[in-house]
Design a protein around this motif. Sequence first.
Motif, PDB file in Angstrom:
ATOM      1  N   UNK A  41     -79.177  11.696 -15.507  1.00 39.85           N
ATOM      2  CA  UNK A  41     -79.927  12.464 -16.500  1.00 39.85           C
ATOM      3  C   UNK A  41     -81.139  13.116 -15.844  1.00 39.85           C
ATOM      4  N   UNK A  42     -81.268  14.388 -16.044  1.00 44.65           N
ATOM      5  CA  UNK A  42     -82.336  15.196 -15.460  1.00 44.65           C
ATOM      6  C   UNK A  42     -82.306  15.090 -13.936  1.00 44.65           C
ATOM      7  N   UNK A  43     -81.465  15.931 -13.339  1.00 43.74           N
ATOM      8  CA  UNK A  43     -81.339  15.995 -11.886  1.00 43.74           C
ATOM      9  C   UNK A  43     -81.301  17.455 -11.460  1.00 43.74           C
ATOM     10  N   UNK A  44     -81.818  17.735 -10.272  1.00 45.74           N
ATOM     11  CA  UNK A  44     -81.831  19.100  -9.756  1.00 45.74           C
ATOM     12  C   UNK A  44     -81.729  19.080  -8.243  1.00 45.74           C
ATOM     13  N   UNK A  45     -81.293  20.232  -7.679  1.00 43.40           N
ATOM     14  CA  UNK A  45     -81.014  20.331  -6.247  1.00 43.40           C
ATOM     15  C   UNK A  45     -81.617  21.606  -5.652  1.00 43.40           C
ATOM     16  N   UNK A  80     -75.371  22.227 -15.699  1.00 43.95           N
ATOM     17  CA  UNK A  80     -75.652  23.659 -15.811  1.00 43.95           C
ATOM     18  C   UNK A  80     -75.290  24.307 -14.486  1.00 43.95           C
ATOM     19  N   UNK A  81     -74.471  25.363 -14.539  1.00 41.63           N
ATOM     20  CA  UNK A  81     -74.088  26.100 -13.343  1.00 41.63           C
ATOM     21  C   UNK A  81     -74.415  27.572 -13.542  1.00 41.63           C
ATOM     22  N   UNK A  82     -74.346  28.356 -12.457  1.00 40.98           N
ATOM     23  CA  UNK A  82     -74.641  29.783 -12.553  1.00 40.98           C
ATOM     24  C   UNK A  82     -73.350  30.601 -12.480  1.00 40.98           C
ATOM     25  N   UNK A  83     -73.495  31.924 -12.570  1.00 42.77           N
ATOM     26  CA  UNK A  83     -72.328  32.805 -12.594  1.00 42.77           C
ATOM     27  C   UNK A  83     -71.520  32.721 -11.300  1.00 42.77           C
ATOM     28  N   UNK A 108     -74.477  20.984  -0.990  1.00 42.84           N
ATOM     29  CA  UNK A 108     -73.550  19.850  -1.047  1.00 42.84           C
ATOM     30  C   UNK A 108     -72.152  20.370  -0.743  1.00 42.84           C
ATOM     31  N   UNK A 109     -71.469  19.743   0.192  1.00 40.80           N
ATOM     32  CA  UNK A 109     -70.104  20.173   0.504  1.00 40.80           C
ATOM     33  C   UNK A 109     -69.113  19.660  -0.532  1.00 40.80           C
ATOM     34  N   UNK A 110     -69.167  18.360  -0.838  1.00 43.29           N
ATOM     35  CA  UNK A 110     -68.213  17.750  -1.765  1.00 43.29           C
ATOM     36  C   UNK A 110     -68.960  17.009  -2.856  1.00 43.29           C
ATOM     37  N   UNK A 111     -68.621  17.311  -4.098  1.00 46.56           N
ATOM     38  CA  UNK A 111     -69.238  16.671  -5.250  1.00 46.56           C
ATOM     39  C   UNK A 111     -68.157  15.908  -6.002  1.00 46.56           C
ATOM     40  N   UNK A 139     -77.331  24.689 -10.332  1.00 46.25           N
ATOM     41  CA  UNK A 139     -77.393  26.099  -9.976  1.00 46.25           C
ATOM     42  C   UNK A 139     -77.807  26.286  -8.516  1.00 46.25           C
ATOM     43  N   UNK A 140     -77.055  27.167  -7.843  1.00 44.07           N
ATOM     44  CA  UNK A 140     -77.330  27.473  -6.447  1.00 44.07           C
ATOM     45  C   UNK A 140     -76.731  26.497  -5.464  1.00 44.07           C
ATOM     46  N   UNK A 141     -76.105  25.452  -5.945  1.00 46.41           N
ATOM     47  CA  UNK A 141     -75.613  24.404  -5.050  1.00 46.41           C
ATOM     48  C   UNK A 141     -74.343  24.819  -4.311  1.00 46.41           C
ATOM     49  N   UNK A 142     -73.411  25.465  -5.013  1.00 44.92           N
ATOM     50  CA  UNK A 142     -72.178  25.990  -4.447  1.00 44.92           C
ATOM     51  C   UNK A 142     -71.390  24.965  -3.625  1.00 44.92           C
TER      52      UNK A 142
END
Length: 218
Positions: free
Chosen positions: A154-158, A196-199, A163-166, A179-182
């Motif tokens: 809960x409530x995490x950001x990067x 939450x992810x980006x386009x 990160x290669x593998x999630x 967002x931005x992690x790709x």
Amino acid sequence: MPTDRLQAPTEPRVALPPLDDAAPSAVHDAAVLDRAHLVDVDSTGADLAEIALSECHVERWQATGAVLRHAHLVESRVERLDAAELDASRSVWRDVEVVASRIGSIDLSDASIRSVAFVGCKLGHVNLRAARARDLTFRDCTIDTLDVGDAELERAAFPGSSVHTLELPRATLRHVDLRGLEPRVVTPVESLAGAVIDDVQLSLLAPAFAAHLGIRVV
């Protein structure tokens, strides 16, 4: 007013008081360390299970093979931690900063984590399986594999991290900002619910979403 607005993680509160300089061996000799400053600690292969560090500053810590099971780290800063593998399963972390560190594999399974930030770290395999993590930040870090299977995050950001593998099997995510992690590999994609992810990430993950839903793209 929307009630699902993304909440950012709370940064750790590490306002260290004046500290007493302690010998590097103090981390091995005492079950509890309070308001201590330690430099050039070598805990290679050491059993530090159940140790408690409160309001401590540890600089240049060699910890390959160290065991920190059930350890408690509270309101502390660790800089330049170096470990090929580190067992910190079932440990408790609250208001902790880990800075400029290199860890090949860290086991944080079943850990309790609250307001923790990894900053400028190079991390191989991060095992957060079944952990309960709230307010967790990875800033300017590189991570090979992040495994949060069965975890509550809960409530995490990067910010600024990669990160290669999630790995997310049966994870529970709330207010997790990816967002931005790709990541190149995300499994399983259905466990992204609550993130939450980006386009750009959406376009990269589209084939995996289509395969999960049984959609043929021709």
